[in-house]
Write a protein that holds these residues in place. Structure first.
Motif, PDB file in Angstrom:
ATOM      1  N   LYS A 119       0.921  -1.098  -0.101  1.00 49.03           N
ATOM      2  CA  LYS A 119      -0.093  -0.071   0.039  1.00 49.03           C
ATOM      3  C   LYS A 119       1.042   1.213  -0.027  1.00 49.03           C
ATOM      4  N   THR A 149      -8.797  -2.741   5.563  1.00 46.54           N
ATOM      5  CA  THR A 149      -8.790  -4.089   5.881  1.00 46.54           C
ATOM      6  C   THR A 149      -7.425  -3.914   6.900  1.00 46.54           C
ATOM      7  N   THR A 152      -4.064  -0.363   4.563  1.00 51.11           N
ATOM      8  CA  THR A 152      -4.272   0.991   3.695  1.00 51.11           C
ATOM      9  C   THR A 152      -4.187   2.048   4.931  1.00 51.11           C
ATOM     10  N   ILE A 255      -6.331 -10.945  -4.823  1.00 51.75           N
ATOM     11  CA  ILE A 255      -7.315  -9.783  -5.312  1.00 51.75           C
ATOM     12  C   ILE A 255      -8.330  -9.467  -4.092  1.00 51.75           C
ATOM     13  N   GLY A 256      -8.454  -8.407  -3.521  1.00 56.29           N
ATOM     14  CA  GLY A 256      -9.498  -7.963  -2.633  1.00 56.29           C
ATOM     15  C   GLY A 256     -10.473  -6.838  -3.040  1.00 56.29           C
ATOM     16  N   ASN A 257      -9.948  -5.612  -2.863  1.00 53.73           N
ATOM     17  CA  ASN A 257     -10.772  -4.594  -3.399  1.00 53.73           C
ATOM     18  C   ASN A 257     -10.202  -4.312  -5.009  1.00 53.73           C
ATOM     19  N   GLY A 259      -7.829  -3.110  -6.210  1.00 52.90           N
ATOM     20  CA  GLY A 259      -7.135  -2.004  -6.671  1.00 52.90           C
ATOM     21  C   GLY A 259      -5.630  -2.264  -7.157  1.00 52.90           C
ATOM     22  N   ASN A 260      -4.884  -3.183  -6.524  1.00 52.54           N
ATOM     23  CA  ASN A 260      -3.699  -3.409  -6.650  1.00 52.54           C
ATOM     24  C   ASN A 260      -3.657  -4.173  -8.208  1.00 52.54           C
ATOM     25  N   ALA A 315      -7.090  -9.340   4.493  1.00 55.76           N
ATOM     26  CA  ALA A 315      -6.864  -8.006   3.687  1.00 55.76           C
ATOM     27  C   ALA A 315      -7.560  -8.204   2.381  1.00 55.76           C
ATOM     28  N   ALA A 316      -7.915  -9.339   2.197  1.00 53.69           N
ATOM     29  CA  ALA A 316      -8.517  -9.431   0.592  1.00 53.69           C
ATOM     30  C   ALA A 316      -9.952  -9.930   0.739  1.00 53.69           C
ATOM     31  N   ILE A 318     -13.134  -9.389   0.534  1.00 53.54           N
ATOM     32  CA  ILE A 318     -13.921  -8.214  -0.062  1.00 53.54           C
ATOM     33  C   ILE A 318     -14.893  -8.810  -0.893  1.00 53.54           C
ATOM     34  N   GLN A 366      -1.892 -13.057   2.365  1.00 50.92           N
ATOM     35  CA  GLN A 366      -2.146 -12.951   1.206  1.00 50.92           C
ATOM     36  C   GLN A 366      -1.198 -13.412   0.185  1.00 50.92           C
ATOM     37  N   SER A 395       2.446  -8.266   1.600  1.00 49.75           N
ATOM     38  CA  SER A 395       2.754  -7.669   3.162  1.00 49.75           C
ATOM     39  C   SER A 395       3.636  -8.369   3.880  1.00 49.75           C
TER      40      SER A 395
HETATM   41  C1  LIG Z   1      -1.660  -7.310   2.494  1.00 50.81           C
HETATM   42  C2  LIG Z   1      -2.709  -7.050   1.584  1.00 50.81           C
HETATM   43  N1  LIG Z   1      -2.679  -7.929   0.458  1.00 50.81           N
HETATM   44  C3  LIG Z   1      -3.843  -8.036  -0.642  1.00 50.81           C
HETATM   45  C4  LIG Z   1      -4.631  -6.822  -0.458  1.00 50.81           C
HETATM   46  C5  LIG Z   1      -5.776  -6.948  -1.744  1.00 50.81           C
HETATM   47  O1  LIG Z   1      -5.445  -5.961  -2.634  1.00 50.81           O
HETATM   48  P1  LIG Z   1      -6.756  -5.133  -3.115  1.00 50.81           P
HETATM   49  O2  LIG Z   1      -7.524  -4.866  -2.395  1.00 50.81           O
HETATM   50  O3  LIG Z   1      -6.238  -3.794  -3.921  1.00 50.81           O
HETATM   51  O4  LIG Z   1      -7.261  -6.121  -4.292  1.00 50.81           O
HETATM   52  C6  LIG Z   1      -4.776  -5.945   0.341  1.00 50.81           C
HETATM   53  C7  LIG Z   1      -5.702  -4.839   0.529  1.00 50.81           C
HETATM   54  O5  LIG Z   1      -6.043  -4.391   1.595  1.00 50.81           O
HETATM   55  C8  LIG Z   1      -3.879  -6.028   1.666  1.00 50.81           C
HETATM   56  O6  LIG Z   1      -3.878  -5.143   2.621  1.00 50.81           O
END
Ligand SMILES: Cc1ncc(COP(=O)(O)O)c(C=O)c1O
Ligand SMILES: [Zn+2]
Length: 456
Positions: A119, A149, A152, A255-257, A259-260, A315-316, A318, A366, A395
């Motif tokens: 992030k 989550t 960010t 993949i979560g939100n 964005g990445n 964190a993913a 979502i 993740q 992370s």
């Molecule tokens: C450590 C980690 N991995 C993966 C993701 C997922 O990324 P994104 O939400 O951009 O798809 C997040 C999102 O918060 C994250 O913190």
């Protein structure tokens, strides 16, 4: 540079703070209207520029702004905020691990960023943008805010804390009980106002979206297109680290939100258009079966938000990724069959994380998810078994140490549906402070009489 709506195509000046299209409410992308002119320099020249910057230590160009023209040329170098982000290593899997996964591969360890997650890339561009905005517009105090989550908010709070206190305040919204203690401690330590609300991330996101609609705030979620531009640096670095040849590469991304993955898709596409690379890599999106709307879309052709179940890839976790429309557009228009998705079980995620970390890595849940996805996609023949493979560990292991601890202690909540495998469980042993007791426990053989001790 302009904000460009991905739905109606309207453009707006970049000297305002915008997150959605004022005409139709669609998502925005930050676009360089002079991008075509950059092509005149030619791929060779750009590769030389980026490689040279990597070798020379100009302060503002050290991090993601090594790719200044592709990240945010709108922000002059004097306004760049650099806290040590970017240029994270590609770590080669050793032969044992490569065997287990089914191919030689690298982990790109984005846990080695200042707040210990990827992030920081997007935050460095967003906060540099804000820094420039503050200097040129003098708007009074700005409140930087995000839903999170966990990672960010850690990154937002860290980068916001670098800016003058008279100009910037920071607040983060977290789903109560759904971020790890380490992630909670980060924004607290950076001095942000931390607000915990009931529900999951999607609930926090709805709240900050309403705040951004109705109040003057600087939104730091990935819906802010300026963040996506900084996150593209992941793709630029991977290309550079692979010697600017990526067509044979597969990059596995959790993949979560979304964005990445959006940023990574856009980043490789930018390099392709500039002629810096020969083609596009394959992107392998990985999701948990407990939160897999993108994987379902890829396999059924229909997109529907899902109700998430608890995931160790927290964190993913979502159900309705904000950036999904951008992913769909990029895949339909550019990537087509070079974008593959796979979903993995919670068991596969944790087992893989633990297994990978027993082979010299420090991946988070993740990151474990990404490697589990690569292994599964190879085993199922979803992707070709040849070429080079990169897994994005987004992370650091230590942020998610609680999941490892619960796995080892057998105390993981049943809703995760994970059974600890005895061969992966590791617990400390308490022994008395005597060499004999330690030697006996470790099964050491006594040294033969008369041999000289080894001196190290
Ligand atoms: C450590 C980690 N991995 C993966 C993701 C997922 O990324 P994104 O939400 O951009 O798809 C997040 C999102 O918060 C994250 O913190
Ligand atoms: Zn629009």
């Amino acid at each position: 540079m302009v904000y460009a709506c991905i739905r109606c195509g309207a453009t707006e000046d970049l000297d305002r703070l915008l997150y959605t299209c004022p005409s139709c409410g669609g998502l925005l992308r930050v676009r360089d209207e002079n991008f075509e002119a950059l092509r005149d320099r030619g791929g060779d020249e750009w590769r030389r520029v980026f490689d040279l910057r990597r070798a020379v230590g100009v302060e503002a160009l050290q991090g993601i702004f090594c790719f200044h023209e592709l990240v945010l040329p709108h922000v002059p170098l004097e306004d760049v905020v650099y806290l040590g982000e970017g240029h994270t290593p590609l770590v080669r899997a050793n032969p044992e691990l490569a065997d287990w996964v089914g191919a030689e591969f690298f982990v790109k360890n984005d846990g080695q960023n200042p707040s210990a997650s990827f992030k920081d890339r997007g935050m460095a561009s967003a906060i540099s943008f804000l820094n420039h905005y503050l200097r040129t517009r003098r708007p009074g105090t700005v409140l930087g805010i995000c839903a999170s989550t966990g990672d960010t908010s850690a990154a937002a709070a860290l980068y916001l804390s670098y800016l003058p206190k008279a100009a910037v305040r920071s607040a983060v919204l977290l789903p109560r009980g759904r971020v790890t203690p380490q992630q909670l401690s980060q924004p607290l330590g950076s001095g942000a106002r931390v607000i915990e609300v009931p529900g999951v991330f999607d609930d926090c996101m709805r709240l900050v979206e309403e705040l951004a609609d109705r109040y003057e705030v600087f939104l730091l979620n990935s819906k802010n297109p300026v963040r996506i531009n900084g996150q593209k640096s992941f793709a630029f670095e991977v290309a550079q680290q692979l010697g600017w040849a990526v067509e044979d590469a597969t990059v596995a991304v959790p993949i979560g939100n979304a964005g990445n993955v959006t940023a990574i898709l856009e980043g490789f596409w930018d390099l392709r258009r500039l002629g810096v690379t020969d083609g596009l890599p394959r992107i392998l999106g990985v999701q948990s079966e407990h939160a897999d709307p993108v994987a379902r879309w890829r396999s059924t052709g229909r997109y529907e938000p899902v109700r998430v179940r608890p995931s160790v890839a927290q964190a993913a976790m979502i159900g309705n990724p904000v950036s999904f429309p951008k992913v769909r557009q990029l895949v339909e228009e550019e990537y087509r069959d070079r974008f593959t998705c796979v979903s993995v079980t919670e068991q596969e995620i944790l087992d893989t994380m633990l297994h990978v970390n027993r082979h010299g890595h420090v991946v988070c849940t993740q990151g474990g998810e990404a490697v589990a996805g690569l292994r599964k996609a190879l085993a199922q023949g979803l992707i070709p078994a040849t070429g080079r493979f990169v897994c994005d560990s987004t992370s650091h292991q230590l942020k998610f140490a609680g999941f490892q601890e619960a796995y080892f202690a057998g105390t993981l909540d049943p809703e995760y549906e994970v059974e600890p495998r005895p061969e992966l469980v590791n617990r400390p042993v308490a022994l008395e402070a005597s060499a004999e007791a330690v030697a006996e426990h470790l099964g050491l053989r006594p040294r033969k009489a008369g041999r000289r001790p080894n001196v190290l």
